[in-house]
Design a protein around this motif. Structure first.
Motif, short mmCIF file in Angstrom:
data_model
loop_
_atom_site.label_atom_id
_atom_site.label_comp_id
_atom_site.label_asym_id
_atom_site.label_seq_id
_atom_site.Cartn_x
_atom_site.Cartn_y
_atom_site.Cartn_z
N ALA A 24 38.19 86.60 28.60
CA ALA A 24 38.82 87.39 29.45
C ALA A 24 39.57 88.82 28.74
O ALA A 24 40.48 89.39 29.16
CB ALA A 24 40.50 86.19 29.66
N GLY A 25 38.27 89.23 28.47
CA GLY A 25 39.35 90.29 27.02
C GLY A 25 39.45 90.38 26.29
O GLY A 25 40.32 91.16 25.25
N VAL A 26 40.15 89.46 25.40
CA VAL A 26 41.24 88.77 24.75
C VAL A 26 40.69 88.22 23.28
O VAL A 26 39.88 86.86 23.50
CB VAL A 26 42.63 88.01 25.22
CG1 VAL A 26 43.47 87.56 24.07
CG2 VAL A 26 43.23 88.48 26.76
N VAL A 27 41.05 89.12 22.62
CA VAL A 27 40.45 88.23 21.14
C VAL A 27 41.05 86.93 20.33
O VAL A 27 42.25 87.19 20.28
CB VAL A 27 40.70 89.41 20.14
CG1 VAL A 27 39.55 88.79 18.48
CG2 VAL A 27 39.59 90.59 20.31
N VAL A 28 40.28 85.98 21.26
CA VAL A 28 40.64 84.59 20.71
C VAL A 28 40.55 83.88 19.32
O VAL A 28 40.92 82.57 19.08
CB VAL A 28 40.53 83.44 21.85
CG1 VAL A 28 41.37 83.97 23.34
CG2 VAL A 28 39.46 83.46 21.82
N GLY A 29 39.76 85.08 18.15
CA GLY A 29 38.96 84.21 17.45
C GLY A 29 38.20 84.99 16.96
O GLY A 29 37.78 86.35 17.10
N ARG A 30 37.07 84.70 16.14
CA ARG A 30 36.35 85.45 15.08
C ARG A 30 35.18 84.31 14.46
O ARG A 30 35.03 83.20 14.30
CB ARG A 30 36.53 86.09 13.78
CG ARG A 30 37.91 86.89 13.54
CD ARG A 30 37.54 88.38 13.88
NE ARG A 30 38.56 89.28 14.71
CZ ARG A 30 38.34 90.92 14.65
NH1 ARG A 30 37.21 91.23 15.23
NH2 ARG A 30 39.40 91.51 15.09
#
Length: 161
Positions: A61-67
Motif C-alpha cells: 500500500a505504498g508503505v515500506v514494510v521491509g527490505r
C-alpha cells in the motif's frame, strides 16, 4: 578576533555540508532504513527479478514494510529465490502475493506485497507462493514487434481477398 570568528563559521558550514552529503548518500544507498530492530524473513521465488537489488524496499500500500536481504539462484527450480526481511510490526496472510514492480517509468525496482484474505499469517521462514516476475521492457518491445510483424503479413493477405 574577527578573522577567528569567520574561520569558525566557515568550519561549521563545511561540517554541515558534509553531514548533508552523508545523509544524501545513505538515502541513495537505501541504508537509512537499516534501523528496523525486529524483523522476520520470508521467501519468494521469481522467474525473473529484472534489476532487483539487495536492500531494495518491500512495500505494501505504498508503505515500506521491509527490505530485500538476499537474492540467490535455485539450481533445482531455476528461479531466483528472494529473501525478504519484513518488519515485525507487519503481519501478512499466507495467501499474500509478491510482485516485482518499478517506481516510475525507469525508476528503481521494489517488491510489492498484496495481502490475501486468510486468517493465518506468514511465519518466519515461510515462502510466498503467489509471485509475479518483473516486467522487462525489452521483452515487451520484442513481443510487440513480433506481433506486428505476424499481424502485418496476415492482414495484407486477408485484405486482398
Amino acid at each position: 578576533m574577527q578573522r577567528t570568528t569567520l574561520d569558525v563559521w566557515v568550519g561549521l558550514f563545511v561540517v554541515g555540508g558534509l553531514a548533508a552529503l552523508l545523509v544524501l548518500a545513505l538515502k541513495v544507498g537505501n541504508l537509512s532504513a537499516l534501523g528496523m530492530s525486529h524483523t522476520y524473513t520470508v521467501y519468494a521465488d521469481f522467474g525473473n527479478i529484472g534489476g532487483l537489488k539487495v536492500r531494495a524496499p518491500v512495500k505494501s500500500a505504498g508503505v515500506v514494510v521491509g527490505r530485500v536481504s538476499d537474492i540467490a539462484f535455485d539450481n533445482k527450480t531455476f528461479e531466483a529465490r528472494v529473501a525478504l526481511n519484513l518488519d515485525a510490526r507487519y503481519h501478512f496472510p499466507v495467501d499474500s502475493s509478491a510482485d516485482i514492480l518499478t517506481s516510475g517509468l525507469l525508476g528503481e525496482q521494489y517488491v510489492g506485497l498484496e495481502p490475501g484474505a486468510s486468517n493465518r499469517v506468514l511465519a518466519a521462514g515461510s515462502t510466498i507462493r503467489l509471485t509475479q516476475s518483473a516486467v522487462i521492457l525489452e521483452n515487451l518491445i520484442g513481443q510487440f514487434l513480433f506481433n506486428k510483424a505476424q499481424g502485418g503479413s496476415g492482414a495484407s493477405g486477408g485484405a486482398g481477398q
